[in-house]
Design a protein around this motif. Sequence first.
Motif, PDB file in Angstrom:
ATOM      1  N   ASN A 638       0.863  -1.281  -0.086  1.00 35.62           N
ATOM      2  CA  ASN A 638      -0.107  -0.020   0.018  1.00 35.62           C
ATOM      3  C   ASN A 638       0.917   1.154   0.110  1.00 35.62           C
ATOM      4  OD1 ASN A 638      -2.392  -1.217  -0.057  1.00 35.62           O
ATOM      5  ND2 ASN A 638      -2.572  -1.415   2.232  1.00 35.62           N
ATOM      6  N   ASP A 639       0.393   2.225  -0.743  1.00 30.83           N
ATOM      7  CA  ASP A 639       1.286   3.706  -0.692  1.00 30.83           C
ATOM      8  C   ASP A 639       1.575   3.974   0.729  1.00 30.83           C
ATOM      9  OD1 ASP A 639       1.549   4.167  -3.426  1.00 30.83           O
ATOM     10  OD2 ASP A 639       0.009   5.389  -3.294  1.00 30.83           O
ATOM     11  N   SER A 640       0.593   3.839   1.704  1.00 28.20           N
ATOM     12  CA  SER A 640       0.639   4.396   2.971  1.00 28.20           C
ATOM     13  C   SER A 640       1.778   3.513   3.699  1.00 28.20           C
ATOM     14  CB  SER A 640      -0.588   4.443   3.743  1.00 28.20           C
ATOM     15  OG  SER A 640      -1.102   3.017   3.727  1.00 28.20           O
ATOM     16  N   GLU A 641       2.131   2.471   3.253  1.00 25.14           N
ATOM     17  CA  GLU A 641       3.035   1.607   4.024  1.00 25.14           C
ATOM     18  C   GLU A 641       4.515   1.532   3.429  1.00 25.14           C
ATOM     19  OE1 GLU A 641       0.162  -1.868   5.589  1.00 25.14           O
ATOM     20  OE2 GLU A 641       1.143  -2.046   3.466  1.00 25.14           O
ATOM     21  N   ALA A 642       4.273   2.099   2.165  1.00 21.17           N
ATOM     22  CA  ALA A 642       5.785   1.826   1.402  1.00 21.17           C
ATOM     23  C   ALA A 642       7.069   2.624   2.087  1.00 21.17           C
ATOM     24  CB  ALA A 642       5.611   2.618   0.008  1.00 21.17           C
ATOM     25  N   LYS A 643       7.087   3.744   2.402  1.00 21.23           N
ATOM     26  CA  LYS A 643       8.422   4.414   2.915  1.00 21.23           C
ATOM     27  C   LYS A 643       8.617   3.666   3.879  1.00 21.23           C
ATOM     28  CE  LYS A 643       7.923   9.067   1.363  1.00 21.23           C
ATOM     29  NZ  LYS A 643       8.032  10.511   1.756  1.00 21.23           N
ATOM     30  N   GLN A 644       8.186   3.318   4.953  1.00 21.69           N
ATOM     31  CA  GLN A 644       8.371   2.391   6.165  1.00 21.69           C
ATOM     32  C   GLN A 644       9.030   1.131   5.890  1.00 21.69           C
ATOM     33  OE1 GLN A 644       4.772   2.040   8.445  1.00 21.69           O
ATOM     34  NE2 GLN A 644       5.823   1.810  10.307  1.00 21.69           N
ATOM     35  N   CYS A 645       8.360   0.546   4.684  1.00 17.30           N
ATOM     36  CA  CYS A 645       9.071  -0.729   3.972  1.00 17.30           C
ATOM     37  C   CYS A 645      10.526  -0.470   3.486  1.00 17.30           C
ATOM     38  CB  CYS A 645       7.979  -1.265   3.209  1.00 17.30           C
ATOM     39  SG  CYS A 645       6.725  -2.028   3.525  1.00 17.30           S
ATOM     40  N   VAL A 646      10.431   0.498   2.742  1.00 15.55           N
ATOM     41  CA  VAL A 646      11.787   0.894   2.160  1.00 15.55           C
ATOM     42  C   VAL A 646      12.936   1.257   3.341  1.00 15.55           C
ATOM     43  CG1 VAL A 646      13.125   2.469   1.053  1.00 15.55           C
ATOM     44  CG2 VAL A 646      10.862   1.776   0.258  1.00 15.55           C
ATOM     45  N   GLN A 647      12.351   1.775   4.309  1.00 13.51           N
ATOM     46  CA  GLN A 647      13.387   1.968   5.616  1.00 13.51           C
ATOM     47  C   GLN A 647      13.811   0.841   6.066  1.00 13.51           C
ATOM     48  OE1 GLN A 647      11.451   5.000   7.922  1.00 13.51           O
ATOM     49  NE2 GLN A 647      11.664   6.545   6.455  1.00 13.51           N
ATOM     50  N   ALA A 648      12.896   0.040   6.348  1.00 12.21           N
ATOM     51  CA  ALA A 648      13.102  -1.222   7.240  1.00 12.21           C
ATOM     52  C   ALA A 648      13.810  -2.187   6.324  1.00 12.21           C
ATOM     53  CB  ALA A 648      11.795  -2.183   7.389  1.00 12.21           C
ATOM     54  N   LEU A 649      13.716  -2.278   4.993  1.00 10.84           N
ATOM     55  CA  LEU A 649      14.643  -2.977   4.009  1.00 10.84           C
ATOM     56  C   LEU A 649      15.990  -2.443   3.986  1.00 10.84           C
ATOM     57  CD1 LEU A 649      12.129  -3.562   1.117  1.00 10.84           C
ATOM     58  CD2 LEU A 649      13.126  -5.555   2.469  1.00 10.84           C
ATOM     59  N   HIS A 650      16.136  -1.147   4.292  1.00 13.24           N
ATOM     60  CA  HIS A 650      17.557  -0.605   4.054  1.00 13.24           C
ATOM     61  C   HIS A 650      18.022  -0.845   5.207  1.00 13.24           C
ATOM     62  CE1 HIS A 650      20.642   2.472   3.617  1.00 13.24           C
ATOM     63  NE2 HIS A 650      20.195   2.538   2.241  1.00 13.24           N
ATOM     64  N   SER A 651      17.551  -0.731   6.369  1.00 14.12           N
ATOM     65  CA  SER A 651      18.412  -0.762   7.543  1.00 14.12           C
ATOM     66  C   SER A 651      18.766  -2.359   7.845  1.00 14.12           C
ATOM     67  CB  SER A 651      17.767  -0.150   8.793  1.00 14.12           C
ATOM     68  OG  SER A 651      16.531  -0.942   8.971  1.00 14.12           O
ATOM     69  N   ALA A 652      18.047  -3.401   7.040  1.00 11.18           N
ATOM     70  CA  ALA A 652      18.326  -4.793   7.298  1.00 11.18           C
ATOM     71  C   ALA A 652      19.322  -5.069   6.321  1.00 11.18           C
ATOM     72  CB  ALA A 652      17.065  -5.534   6.897  1.00 11.18           C
ATOM     73  N   PHE A 653      19.284  -4.525   5.148  1.00  9.30           N
ATOM     74  CA  PHE A 653      20.429  -5.069   4.147  1.00  9.30           C
ATOM     75  C   PHE A 653      21.694  -3.997   4.189  1.00  9.30           C
ATOM     76  CE2 PHE A 653      16.493  -7.081   2.115  1.00  9.30           C
ATOM     77  CZ  PHE A 653      17.221  -8.273   1.517  1.00  9.30           C
ATOM     78  N   PHE A 654      21.561  -2.611   4.387  1.00 10.02           N
ATOM     79  CA  PHE A 654      22.879  -2.003   4.326  1.00 10.02           C
ATOM     80  C   PHE A 654      23.034  -1.500   5.507  1.00 10.02           C
ATOM     81  CE2 PHE A 654      20.438  -1.398   0.212  1.00 10.02           C
ATOM     82  CZ  PHE A 654      21.390  -1.962  -0.575  1.00 10.02           C
ATOM     83  N   GLU A 655      22.613  -1.566   6.629  1.00  7.56           N
ATOM     84  CA  GLU A 655      23.354  -0.915   7.681  1.00  7.56           C
ATOM     85  C   GLU A 655      23.833  -1.713   8.915  1.00  7.56           C
ATOM     86  OE1 GLU A 655      20.402   2.163   9.111  1.00  7.56           O
ATOM     87  OE2 GLU A 655      19.832   2.193   7.094  1.00  7.56           O
ATOM     88  N   ASN A 656      23.174  -3.083   8.811  1.00  9.88           N
ATOM     89  CA  ASN A 656      23.855  -3.833   9.974  1.00  9.88           C
ATOM     90  C   ASN A 656      24.758  -4.980   9.402  1.00  9.88           C
ATOM     91  OD1 ASN A 656      21.965  -2.403  11.507  1.00  9.88           O
ATOM     92  ND2 ASN A 656      20.338  -3.665  10.803  1.00  9.88           N
ATOM     93  N   GLY A 657      25.642  -4.654   8.688  1.00 16.13           N
ATOM     94  CA  GLY A 657      26.796  -5.409   8.177  1.00 16.13           C
ATOM     95  C   GLY A 657      26.356  -6.728   7.461  1.00 16.13           C
TER      96      GLY A 657
END
Length: 720
Positions: A638-657
């Motif tokens: 859903n549009d309303s959830e999209a940014k949150q999803c991107v942030q979660a994915l980003h921190s999962a994939f790119f920020e925790n080694g």
Amino acid sequence: MSATETGQTKRQEFGGIQNREHHTSSDLAYTWGHHHVWSGPPLTCSFFCVRVVSVGQPSPARTPMVFLRSAPFVVHKPTARRPFPVPLYNACPPLIPRYPVSPRRHPSLSPRSRIAARFLLLRGGRRGKRGGKLEISSLLEMAVVLRFPGVARESPGALALRGASKLGREHGGFVCASPGGRGAQCWRRMVLVVRCQTGAAILKEEEEAAAPAQAAAGFTVVMKFGGSSLASAERMKEVADLILSFPDETPVVVLSAMGKTTNNLLLAGEKAVSCGAPKACEIPELSVIKELHLRTIDELGLDMPIVSGLLDQLEQLLKGIAMMKELTLRTRDYLVSFGECMSTRIFAAYMNKLGKKARQYDAFDIGFITTDDFTNADILEVTYPTVAKRLNGDWMDDPAIPIVTGFLGKGCKSCAVTTLGRGGSDLTATTIGKSLGLREIQVWKDVDGVLTCDPNIYANAIPVPYLTFDEAAELAYFGAQVLHPQSMRPAREGGIPVRVKNSYNRHAPGTVITKSRDMSKSILTSIVLKSNVTMLDIVSTRMLGQYGFLAKVFSIFEDLGISVDCVATSEVSISLTLDPSKLWSRELIQQELDHVIEELEKIAVVHLLQKRSIISLIGNVQRSSLILEKVNISLVVNDSEAKQCVQALHSAFFENGFLSEVEAADVPQNDLLTKVDCNTLVDALPRSCLPLELLNQSVLFFFRERIEHENGFVTECRPE
Ligand SMILES: Nc1ncnc2c1ncn2[C@@H]1O[C@H](COP(=O)(O)OP(=O)(O)O)[C@@H](O)[C@H]1O
Ligand SMILES: N[C@@H](CC(=O)OP(=O)(O)O)C(=O)O
């Protein structure tokens, strides 16, 4: 090389503009001095272009070394319509404006060359009894004699050329053009290019084989600066300084409109439709545009007339729109073109003021020929040779840095101004890069390159150092505003690297985009979001095992001319998204959707889902999937959830080694496959989240692992 590979001259009629489509990729290299005869395929081309280039700097002391920097010239073969050779001044006006004489009759040519010229012109340079040597040497002579009035028949230049009629054997005679016995030295610095526009033949001195091809053209790179780099006079100064800080480069500069000018022009146009003619000149956006450009002119110490004429025309146009109460797509393109037309004029004037000779070009005047799809036009093939001819020609005639309007073209039938879609200056830049065969295409932005996600969605985004053209194209297509979706195509075709750099932080390395890169360790490169997407869930009413369902569905889209974006299928259902850029720019959007649904409902149950976002994970899908040539996994939320999803994915994939862990572990492909449990993953996703690619297990596997371990967005995003 076969005749087909060398290409044929195609003729196309474009609303009165007759164009030739040229294939220059088939250049044939000949070693001058080793093979003295023309041994290539018959040159059945319609014209030759000869250029003699000095790789080093011609020194004034060595005059007349004129032919070391002679301009290209063109000799046309007579055609049925024009039985006589086209005079040079007609063939190539910007290059040889002073010689309105057919080369055959030019008084400075030796009788022998006149005969040869006649032979050439009548036979189109076909390899005949005389062989190629004579023809080429005569071309050389014509190049010199016609281009430089100072080189008369008995001058050292002409003598040298006469010597060169025994081309290849008498290098010394050729270089005699340099008086003082330094000829041999000069010879080593020469490259001769004989080129015909269908099959090209290049003669090069062996010693100079490594000389850069672009020496012939002069240009080395394209530098494109977007609106964000050009928002004010201060920024224009920065950009000029940046260009001048690369003294070894000879760039073609491509500019977008200043700052938010394109948006302001569009808004002004929309307001003009309803404001009434008397109020058109009071539209606030018009005042903002005027104020920005006049202030910039003032602060750069330039003259008002550089833009005042255009600003007056713009005001008139808005009045016209107000009177007509209508803003067609064609008028909209003309309206927005004012932005680039003004920024390039200001910048060229400023460069000239700084003492760096620059020349402004409107792309629609130099051969950017496009389809007539206003607001989203495609560049036609004919653009490449036409633009190259114009830019190279002008450079040879009078070197000046070209400052070209990005984003704009000329419709092939309408001959009206077209635009290449928002952000289209990137495409202008890559088109010029391919057209001139340059070393590199640089696009200067306000970010340190392509980032792991849109920094406006998540500030922790980091630069991606390397991308392939495929990855970059996918990223752009799936919504990363940083690059125009079509812009990678010319670069890929021309094999020219694209470097995305930050004009606010010029020392940052940026992102280099090339054909291939080492993907062995790569998992995920970037996350992209495309919002406001319309999705259709289409479930067959027929029984399982019925064939032809997919074909029927897609033929409906084809018949209605609607572009489909992402597709996921099972035997009885299809989920697909509609390309918003293709759909939403149309006026009859709702009627069109209704029509599609009506047609689809004849064979299926259809659910229309709106306000959805596609999250695309750009990465090395091939690492664990059997699908080749894939770089993207898409999820719909859903549009309303999209940014949150991107942030979660980003921190999962790119920020925790995570990625470095994966790299270090070097997980074998099969392990990834066996660990995948897509059903668990689908359960774990937010209910609105629809994975479109269940086959691409590796990323989904990691995705699931992260969700479980981090307790990430799943619970937060789950709809109420
Ligand atoms: N993945 C991404 N990487 C970098 N920038 C992105 C990305 N996605 C979106 N952007 C946005 O793109 C902007 C740069 O593109 P754009 O505004 O078109 O630049 P310009 O006008 O200079 O051509 C950045 O300021 C950033 O906000
Ligand atoms: N000025 C046009 C074209 C362009 O390429 O702009 P930018 O380079 O600033 O994205 C636009 O805003 O769409």
